[in-house]
Design a protein around this motif. Structure first.
Motif, PDB file in Angstrom:
ATOM      1  N   GLN A 121      -9.307  -0.836  -0.656  1.00  0.00           N
ATOM      2  CA  GLN A 121      -8.197  -1.590  -1.245  1.00  0.00           C
ATOM      3  C   GLN A 121      -8.013  -2.961  -0.606  1.00  0.00           C
ATOM      4  N   LEU A 179      -8.310  -6.844  -2.107  1.00  0.00           N
ATOM      5  CA  LEU A 179      -7.137  -7.714  -2.125  1.00  0.00           C
ATOM      6  C   LEU A 179      -7.399  -9.048  -1.429  1.00  0.00           C
ATOM      7  N   ILE A 202      -6.971  -2.409  -9.404  1.00  0.00           N
ATOM      8  CA  ILE A 202      -8.206  -1.794  -8.891  1.00  0.00           C
ATOM      9  C   ILE A 202      -8.554  -0.605  -9.781  1.00  0.00           C
ATOM     10  N   HIS A 220       2.382   1.715  -3.392  1.00  0.00           N
ATOM     11  CA  HIS A 220       1.384   2.119  -4.378  1.00  0.00           C
ATOM     12  C   HIS A 220       0.951   3.567  -4.183  1.00  0.00           C
ATOM     13  N   ASP A 280      -9.387   2.874 -11.314  1.00  0.00           N
ATOM     14  CA  ASP A 280      -9.210   4.233 -10.793  1.00  0.00           C
ATOM     15  C   ASP A 280     -10.539   4.874 -10.431  1.00  0.00           C
ATOM     16  N   LEU A 336     -11.414   4.098  -6.793  1.00  0.00           N
ATOM     17  CA  LEU A 336     -10.617   4.877  -5.844  1.00  0.00           C
ATOM     18  C   LEU A 336     -11.035   6.342  -5.856  1.00  0.00           C
ATOM     19  N   LEU A 361       0.831  -1.211   0.000  1.00  0.00           N
ATOM     20  CA  LEU A 361       0.000   0.000   0.000  1.00  0.00           C
ATOM     21  C   LEU A 361       0.864   1.258   0.000  1.00  0.00           C
ATOM     22  N   ALA A 380      -7.614   2.612   2.205  1.00  0.00           N
ATOM     23  CA  ALA A 380      -6.939   1.315   2.297  1.00  0.00           C
ATOM     24  C   ALA A 380      -7.803   0.292   3.015  1.00  0.00           C
ATOM     25  N   LEU A 406      -3.026  -4.180  -6.594  1.00  0.00           N
ATOM     26  CA  LEU A 406      -3.497  -2.820  -6.320  1.00  0.00           C
ATOM     27  C   LEU A 406      -3.627  -2.017  -7.610  1.00  0.00           C
TER      28      LEU A 406
END
Length: 301
Positions: free
Chosen positions: A213, A217, A190, A102, A192, A195, A99, A209, A187
């Motif tokens: 995220q 995961l 995922i 990223h 955009d 997010l 994380l 997170a 990650l």
């Protein structure tokens, strides 16, 4: 126009057939290797575990005999403590480092990913030998730090009570880099839009997170835990070399794999060694099944 469409359709079918043949070739090669080096050895171990040296069926006799050995319980207890510490450490630190990589270090990600993965280039034995030097207060470049804890010799550092933590450190240093790269790739997968929608809703870095995220995961973490558990049960090189370096301070049957080795090559009891291998197989498959169902690994979203 009709001829052009027919030609395109023919080319498309030809490309699809070539792709199918390539796929079958890859799957076929993997299947052959799986059968030769996976299923056949497992089948042979199962047969050995229920027979004696003369090839006669003895049922569960080998299983009950190895369980009654005074070394069986401690060996599995040792590996149990190691696995708990190893899996918790791996799950937490790998996800956190991925994380961070990223979120904060995209410009430097190539170099940092290389540094994470670099320890994995060492062979297992070479990695352990390197750590044996690092854990020796006399020869280690961090010997001053070790002596600050009151450890003045390698035997004090590598005492039996410290071994699970030492093996966790060695295993993490060697194998975590590859998992960090896998999590980093997951990650990046995922969308955009997901997010960005969370950020618009007011999610900060930690909320993003924890609520977005990490849940996405879940399957990758489950996959990591299954393989790390299976690999952790096979611990052999580390305790074997540490035991040799400590002058026999560490038992030569510290782990189940070492105990199996002692049965096979010290006592000549290959059937008992096979029974221990089957115990490890059953435990690994049982825990893997638990993780698969709990994490809904093969469910379609």
């Amino acid at each position: 126009m009709a001829v052009s469409l027919t030609s395109r359709g023919t080319r498309r079918k030809s490309i699809e057939r070539r792709g199918s043949r390539a796929g079958y070739a890859f799957v076929g090669a993997y299947t052959v290797m799986l059968v030769l080096f996976g299923l056949v050895p497992v089948g042979y171990a199962l047969w050995m575990s229920v027979t004696n040296s003369a090839g006669q069926l003895v049922g569960i006799g080998n299983f009950t005999r190895v369980v009654s050995d005074y070394r069986f319980g401690p060996a599995f207890a040792h590996i149990g403590v190691f696995l708990v510490e190893w899996l918790v450490t791996l799950m937490v630190l790998v996800v956190v480092l991925a994380l961070m990589l990223h979120a904060r270090l995209r410009r430097a990600s190539r170099g940092i990913r290389f540094l994470y993965y670099l320890p994995g280039a060492f062979a297992g034995a070479a990695s352990v030998l390197l750590w044996l030097i690092l854990l020796d207060p006399v020869a280690s470049p961090v010997g001053r730090l070790l002596r600050a804890f009151g450890w003045t010799s390698a035997n004090q550092v590598m005492s039996p009570g410290h071994l699970p933590v030492i093996f966790v450190v060695i295993a993490f240093w060697t194998g975590a880099g590859g998992w960090i790269l896998i999590m980093y790739g997951a990650l990046n997968g995922i969308p955009d839009e997901v997010l960005e929608a969370a950020r618009i809703d007011g999610a900060n870095v930690f909320q993003l997170a924890w609520h977005v995220q990490i849940p996405m995961l879940r399957r990758w973490i489950a996959y990591m835990l299954i393989l790390a558990f299976a690999g952790g049960t096979q611990l052999f090189v580390e305790p074997q070399l540490v035991g040799a370096a400590s002058g026999g301070q560490v038992s030569d049957s510290w782990s189940p794999n070492q105990l199996s080795y002692q049965f096979a090559f010290a006592a000549g009891d290959f059937n008992g060694a096979a029974a221990i291998a089957v115990y490890l197989l059953v435990i690994s498959l049982g825990c893997a099944a638990l993780v698969v169902f709990k994490a809904r690994l093969f469910n379609k979203d």
